[in-house]
Write an enzyme that holds these catalytic residues in place. Structure first.
Site, PDB file in Angstrom:
ATOM      1  N   LYS A  65      11.281  35.083  37.027  1.00 46.58           N
ATOM      2  CA  LYS A  65      12.402  34.661  36.578  1.00 46.58           C
ATOM      3  C   LYS A  65      12.593  33.986  35.484  1.00 46.58           C
ATOM      4  CE  LYS A  65      16.634  36.774  37.870  1.00 46.58           C
ATOM      5  NZ  LYS A  65      16.981  37.810  38.523  1.00 46.58           N
ATOM      6  N   GLY A  86      34.665  46.717  45.348  1.00 41.91           N
ATOM      7  CA  GLY A  86      34.131  46.536  43.712  1.00 41.91           C
ATOM      8  C   GLY A  86      34.020  47.747  43.245  1.00 41.91           C
ATOM      9  N   VAL A  87      34.703  48.302  42.137  1.00 41.23           N
ATOM     10  CA  VAL A  87      34.222  49.665  41.861  1.00 41.23           C
ATOM     11  C   VAL A  87      34.106  49.614  40.290  1.00 41.23           C
ATOM     12  CG1 VAL A  87      35.159  51.370  43.366  1.00 41.23           C
ATOM     13  CG2 VAL A  87      36.704  50.115  41.918  1.00 41.23           C
ATOM     14  N   GLY A  88      33.271  48.552  39.837  1.00 41.56           N
ATOM     15  CA  GLY A  88      32.560  48.267  38.513  1.00 41.56           C
ATOM     16  C   GLY A  88      31.572  49.500  38.431  1.00 41.56           C
ATOM     17  N   VAL A  95      28.449  49.660  39.298  1.00 41.01           N
ATOM     18  CA  VAL A  95      27.556  50.428  40.476  1.00 41.01           C
ATOM     19  C   VAL A  95      28.819  50.950  41.456  1.00 41.01           C
ATOM     20  CG1 VAL A  95      26.080  49.826  42.398  1.00 41.01           C
ATOM     21  CG2 VAL A  95      25.844  48.904  40.381  1.00 41.01           C
TER      22      VAL A  95
HETATM   23  P1  NAD Z   1      30.566  44.795  37.701  1.00 46.16           P
HETATM   24  O1  NAD Z   1      30.804  43.487  37.277  1.00 46.16           O
HETATM   25  O2  NAD Z   1      30.477  45.806  36.780  1.00 46.16           O
HETATM   26  O3  NAD Z   1      31.596  45.446  39.029  1.00 46.16           O
HETATM   27  C1  NAD Z   1      32.115  44.509  40.026  1.00 46.16           C
HETATM   28  C2  NAD Z   1      33.390  45.017  40.269  1.00 46.16           C
HETATM   29  O4  NAD Z   1      33.934  44.186  41.292  1.00 46.16           O
HETATM   30  C3  NAD Z   1      34.327  44.571  39.122  1.00 46.16           C
HETATM   31  O5  NAD Z   1      35.060  45.855  38.939  1.00 46.16           O
HETATM   32  C4  NAD Z   1      35.378  43.493  39.728  1.00 46.16           C
HETATM   33  O6  NAD Z   1      36.740  43.646  39.474  1.00 46.16           O
HETATM   34  C5  NAD Z   1      35.105  43.694  41.261  1.00 46.16           C
HETATM   35  N1  NAD Z   1      35.397  42.314  41.957  1.00 46.16           N
HETATM   36  C6  NAD Z   1      34.971  41.110  41.623  1.00 46.16           C
HETATM   37  N2  NAD Z   1      35.044  40.170  42.589  1.00 46.16           N
HETATM   38  C7  NAD Z   1      36.029  40.836  43.554  1.00 46.16           C
HETATM   39  C8  NAD Z   1      36.811  40.598  44.844  1.00 46.16           C
HETATM   40  N3  NAD Z   1      36.671  39.259  45.193  1.00 46.16           N
HETATM   41  N4  NAD Z   1      37.049  41.617  45.577  1.00 46.16           N
HETATM   42  C9  NAD Z   1      37.476  42.931  45.031  1.00 46.16           C
HETATM   43  N5  NAD Z   1      36.770  43.150  43.524  1.00 46.16           N
HETATM   44  C10 NAD Z   1      36.092  42.302  43.006  1.00 46.16           C
HETATM   45  O7  NAD Z   1      29.287  44.550  38.601  1.00 46.16           O
HETATM   46  P2  NAD Z   1      28.061  45.440  39.118  1.00 46.16           P
HETATM   47  O8  NAD Z   1      26.950  45.747  37.978  1.00 46.16           O
HETATM   48  O9  NAD Z   1      28.777  46.774  39.274  1.00 46.16           O
HETATM   49  O10 NAD Z   1      27.530  44.899  40.265  1.00 46.16           O
HETATM   50  C11 NAD Z   1      27.976  44.815  41.405  1.00 46.16           C
HETATM   51  C12 NAD Z   1      27.309  43.931  42.507  1.00 46.16           C
HETATM   52  O11 NAD Z   1      26.144  44.377  42.449  1.00 46.16           O
HETATM   53  C13 NAD Z   1      26.895  42.751  41.938  1.00 46.16           C
HETATM   54  O12 NAD Z   1      26.884  41.716  43.214  1.00 46.16           O
HETATM   55  C14 NAD Z   1      25.729  42.611  41.294  1.00 46.16           C
HETATM   56  O13 NAD Z   1      24.688  41.486  41.552  1.00 46.16           O
HETATM   57  C15 NAD Z   1      24.693  43.627  42.303  1.00 46.16           C
HETATM   58  N6  NAD Z   1      23.746  44.522  41.532  1.00 46.16           N
HETATM   59  C16 NAD Z   1      24.068  45.303  40.396  1.00 46.16           C
HETATM   60  C17 NAD Z   1      22.976  46.002  39.845  1.00 46.16           C
HETATM   61  C18 NAD Z   1      23.009  46.543  38.681  1.00 46.16           C
HETATM   62  O14 NAD Z   1      22.337  47.627  38.325  1.00 46.16           O
HETATM   63  N7  NAD Z   1      24.302  46.771  38.013  1.00 46.16           N
HETATM   64  C19 NAD Z   1      21.637  45.932  40.472  1.00 46.16           C
HETATM   65  C20 NAD Z   1      21.442  45.174  41.529  1.00 46.16           C
HETATM   66  C21 NAD Z   1      22.566  44.328  42.366  1.00 46.16           C
END
Ligand code: NAD
Length: 349
Positions: A79, A179-181, A183
């Site tokens: 890292k 959390g429907v971002g 992922v």
């Molecule tokens: P993102 O930012 O695209 O989506 C996160 C979503 O969660 C957003 O829509 C946000 O509004 C929502 N959110 C934040 N706080 C919240 C809360 N307290 N209650 C409800 N909703 C809430 O992030 P992502 O890339 O989808 O990643 C999501 C999680 O998965 C993170 O913890 C990230 O570290 C982990 N992750 C992601 C990846 C990847 O490939 N993107 C890989 C491994 C792990």
């Protein structure tokens, strides 16, 4: 430009990188390369001190070793952290300097995106070193990892459902996603396509409304989502969501989502287990993105079909962990640590 070693027990190489011209102050940690070069993202944060940055990079690089060992990416763990405010202290010179430092490690450390570091930053780093992954698909790289993380989560939930019910069908199984971002949103669509009933929540109400309208998901208020009875709770928002306050409220049979560091404390894995809630360890179920990136480094370069085949093995890895947990009477978190250690020890031999 100055690079100096920081001696840390149990770590192969930790270096402090300073460049007065650009103001760069960074640390790169290579935890373990027994299974391959150390891959791990680069993040930029306004750490209060170098000690704080060092603590973070050591913790994260070690975590990457375990993640890659269980996911069998053929990589080790590393890292890098840049100490600085990403809003005010980013500059092309800073990323050129960082690229030179990454290059000076000769491929022992391979970098990628992480917190506050985007593709444009890495494009600059790439001008100085070939040891960069996760750039755009157009440039021959593996592109956005999120859809692959979602795919891996779907496979993980399949393993969970089979362990719970004896059959791996999604039909009529209920999954609540927080959390429907990038992922969680992708995972919701995949689950629906597979036949599951999907309930979503997010603090971004517009996003929930848009997805529900388009795909017919049920929606629940974020404050009430833990009270919904379901087969699987998939936290896909933030870390530390599973803790002393939330565990007694859970009405699910399993916790399986992408959120990193979802347990506030390691003992929360045992607490879930004692309540009969099956836990899919975060770094195992969310490994789809890193598995996808690792395929870039294979001799033939990136191949999406190969990436998907490897990501789908998350199902097998979780089934194995659930068996170890049952057989050895330990939490699934502990089982994943033991599996990682075993794979690293085998690699050493
Ligand atoms: P993102 O930012 O695209 O989506 C996160 C979503 O969660 C957003 O829509 C946000 O509004 C929502 N959110 C934040 N706080 C919240 C809360 N307290 N209650 C409800 N909703 C809430 O992030 P992502 O890339 O989808 O990643 C999501 C999680 O998965 C993170 O913890 C990230 O570290 C982990 N992750 C992601 C990846 C990847 O490939 N993107 C890989 C491994 C792990």
């Amino acid at each position: 430009m100055q690079i100096s070693e920081i001696q840390v027990d149990g770590y192969e190489k930790v270096v402090r990188c300073r460049d007065d011209n650009s103001g760069l102050h960074a640390i790169i940690a290579v935890h373990d390369t027994t299974l391959g070069p150390a891959l791990g993202g680069m993040r930029m944060l306004p750490y209060a001190s170098e000690d704080e940055a060092l603590f973070d990079v050591l913790r994260l690089s070690r975590g990457m070793t375990f993640k890659s060992a269980v996911a069998e990416t053929g990589l080790g763990g590393g890292k890098s952290v840049i100490i600085g405010d990403p809003k005010t202290q980013k500059s092309p010179e800073l990323f050129h300097a960082m690229g030179k430092f990454v290059d000076s490690l000769g491929g022992k450390y391979i970098t990628a995106e992480d917190m506050n570091i985007g593709i444009p930053d890495l494009e600059i780093v790439k001008q100085e070193t070939r040891w960069v992954t996760g750039l755009s698909r157009d440039s021959g790289s593996s592109g956005n990892p999120s859809p692959y993380t979602a795919r891996g989560c779907l496979q993980g939930i399949r393993a969970v459902l089979e362990t719970l019910h004896g059959v791996d069908t999604f039909v009529d199984r209920h999954v609540v996603i927080q959390g429907v971002g990038a992922v969680g949103g992708g995972l919701a669509v995949l689950l629906k396509e597979a036949g599951a009933k999907v309930t979503i929540c997010d603090i971004n109400e517009a996003r929930v409304a848009e997805l529900s309208k388009e795909h017919g998901f049920d929606a629940v208020d974020d404050a009430k989502h833990l009270d919904v009875e379901c087969d699987v709770y998939a936290p896909c928002a933030r870390g530390a969501g599973i803790n002393d306050d939330t565990i007694p409220r859970l009405r699910c049979k399993a916790v399986a989502g992408s959120a990193n560091n979802v347990l506030l404390e390691p003992h929360h894995a045992d607490d879930l287990r004692s309540r009969g809630i099956l836990y899919a360890p975060d770094y195992v179920i969310n490994a789809g993105g890193i598995i996808n990136v690792a395929v870039e480094l294979l001799p033939g370069g990136y191949d999406e079909g190969e990436a998907c085949r490897r990501i789908d093995r998350i199902y097998d890895n979780l089934k194995l962990l659930f068996e170890i947990s049952e057989r050895e009477d330990i939490s699934t978190r502990e089982a994943s640590q033991r599996l990682a250690e075993k794979r690293i020890a085998e690699g050493r031999k």
